[in-house]
Design a protein around this motif. Structure first.
Motif, mmCIF file in Angstrom:
data_model
loop_
_atom_site.group_PDB
_atom_site.id
_atom_site.type_symbol
_atom_site.label_atom_id
_atom_site.label_comp_id
_atom_site.label_asym_id
_atom_site.label_seq_id
_atom_site.Cartn_x
_atom_site.Cartn_y
_atom_site.Cartn_z
ATOM 1 N N SER B 47 0.861 -1.326 0.161
ATOM 2 C CA SER B 47 -0.011 0.150 -0.046
ATOM 3 C C SER B 47 0.988 1.366 -0.102
ATOM 4 O O SER B 47 2.037 1.201 0.201
ATOM 5 C CB SER B 47 -1.065 -0.058 1.329
ATOM 6 O OG SER B 47 -0.148 0.061 2.382
ATOM 7 N N ARG B 48 0.264 2.488 -0.096
ATOM 8 C CA ARG B 48 0.945 3.614 -0.296
ATOM 9 C C ARG B 48 1.946 4.107 1.111
ATOM 10 O O ARG B 48 2.907 4.456 0.777
ATOM 11 C CB ARG B 48 -0.024 4.755 -0.412
ATOM 12 C CG ARG B 48 0.405 6.025 -0.607
ATOM 13 C CD ARG B 48 -0.473 7.120 -0.490
ATOM 14 N NE ARG B 48 0.140 8.435 -0.998
ATOM 15 C CZ ARG B 48 -0.246 8.890 -2.196
ATOM 16 N NH1 ARG B 48 -1.196 8.449 -2.869
ATOM 17 N NH2 ARG B 48 0.332 10.174 -2.768
ATOM 18 N N ASP B 49 1.210 3.611 2.128
ATOM 19 C CA ASP B 49 1.931 3.989 3.170
ATOM 20 C C ASP B 49 3.046 2.978 3.671
ATOM 21 O O ASP B 49 3.669 3.066 4.610
ATOM 22 C CB ASP B 49 0.985 4.429 4.457
ATOM 23 C CG ASP B 49 0.265 5.525 4.302
ATOM 24 O OD1 ASP B 49 -1.289 5.421 4.502
ATOM 25 O OD2 ASP B 49 0.609 6.515 3.580
ATOM 26 N N GLY B 50 2.987 1.621 3.044
ATOM 27 C CA GLY B 50 3.946 0.908 3.364
ATOM 28 C C GLY B 50 3.580 -0.106 4.405
ATOM 29 O O GLY B 50 4.509 -0.796 4.973
ATOM 30 N N ASP B 51 2.353 -0.119 4.996
ATOM 31 C CA ASP B 51 1.949 -0.844 5.813
ATOM 32 C C ASP B 51 0.978 -2.127 5.806
ATOM 33 O O ASP B 51 0.838 -3.016 6.530
ATOM 34 C CB ASP B 51 1.248 0.076 7.041
ATOM 35 C CG ASP B 51 -0.094 0.694 6.384
ATOM 36 O OD1 ASP B 51 -0.936 1.286 7.059
ATOM 37 O OD2 ASP B 51 -0.103 0.705 5.133
ATOM 38 N N LYS B 52 0.593 -1.873 4.592
ATOM 39 C CA LYS B 52 -0.410 -3.340 4.047
ATOM 40 C C LYS B 52 0.309 -3.943 2.981
ATOM 41 O O LYS B 52 0.936 -3.392 1.961
ATOM 42 C CB LYS B 52 -1.607 -2.671 3.749
ATOM 43 C CG LYS B 52 -2.415 -2.375 4.917
ATOM 44 C CD LYS B 52 -4.035 -2.355 4.702
ATOM 45 C CE LYS B 52 -4.444 -0.926 3.862
ATOM 46 N NZ LYS B 52 -4.379 0.136 5.087
#
Lengths: 96, 139
Positions: B47-52
């Motif tokens: 994901s964009r934030d690198g969390d998923k």
């Protein structure tokens, strides 16, 4: 006089993307949609309180939709830049 | 070198694709087309934030959603090899194709026939040929 990027091929270019990023690399190819092939490229991240950070990227294909500006870089001049002592506000993204 | 031909050469190589929405897709390129639509296999989506993170056996990405693609450095060398190989193949054919071209040899179609003696409608303006034929009743 032809107005294509042909003269920039195999030269060092600086690309500004629509999100305000500055990518510097060797332009290897392009097409009518301004999709670009950038080899050995790196992103230069400017900051108003720290020197310039160079993030090595490698071989990139950048889609033309995201390109705002391409400029040819004088390699001599570029190597003489003292990136550590450059302070600059980062660019904003393009507003559509 | 065209970006889309570089992409074609990069088939079966791993790559990273970042979309305009910030998601990144890591996988091997299966195929691509003239609109930069691509098919990847063994994909990891972040994901964009690198969390998923997601893992999927394959995915299809519409070209218009792509921001950029990051390719392995060796792909650019592969393109140079392809260009050399293609140029060599075409050069060989050119040498062999010389004489038949001049003579209009067998199997060359209308070229040979026109020169030789003119089959029906060859080059001599057989019946109903040679210039525009006015169709009757077509005022």
């Amino acid at each position: 006089m032809s107005n294509t990027l042909e003269s920039y091929v195999n030269h060092l270019v600086s690309v500004i993307t629509v999100d305000g990023r500055n990518i510097v690399g060797t332009l290897k190819g392009f097409d009518q949609a301004v999709n670009l092939i950038m080899d050995e490229c790196h992103e230069r991240v400017y900051s108003s309180h720290r020197g310039v950070e160079q993030v090595i990227l490698g071989l990139y294909v950048v889609r033309g939709d995201n390109v705002a500006l391409i400029g040819e870089v004088d390699e001599d001049l570029d190597t003489r830049l003292d990136l550590e002592n450059i302070r600059a506000e980062p660019l904003n993204e393009c507003k559509t | 070198m065209l970006p889309l031909s570089l992409l074609k050469t990069a088939q079966n190589h791993p790559m990273l694709v970042e979309l305009k929405n910030g998601e990144t897709y890591n996988g091997n390129l299966v195929s691509c087309d003239n609109w930069m639509n691509i098919n990847l296999k063994d994909v990891i989506c972040t994901s964009r934030d690198g969390d998923k993170f997601w893992r999927m056996p394959e995915c299809y990405i519409r070209g218009s959603t792509i921001k950029y693609l990051r390719l392995p450095d060796e792909v650019i060398d592969l393109v140079k090899e392809e260009v050399v190989a293609r140029g060599r193949g075409r050069g060989e054919n050119r040498g062999r194709g010389g004489p038949p071209r001049g003579r209009g040899g067998p199997g060359r179609g209308f070229g040979g026939r026109g020169r030789g003696g003119g089959g029906p409608g060859g080059g001599r303006g057989g019946p109903g040929r040679g210039g525009m034929k006015k169709k009757e009743g077509f005022k």
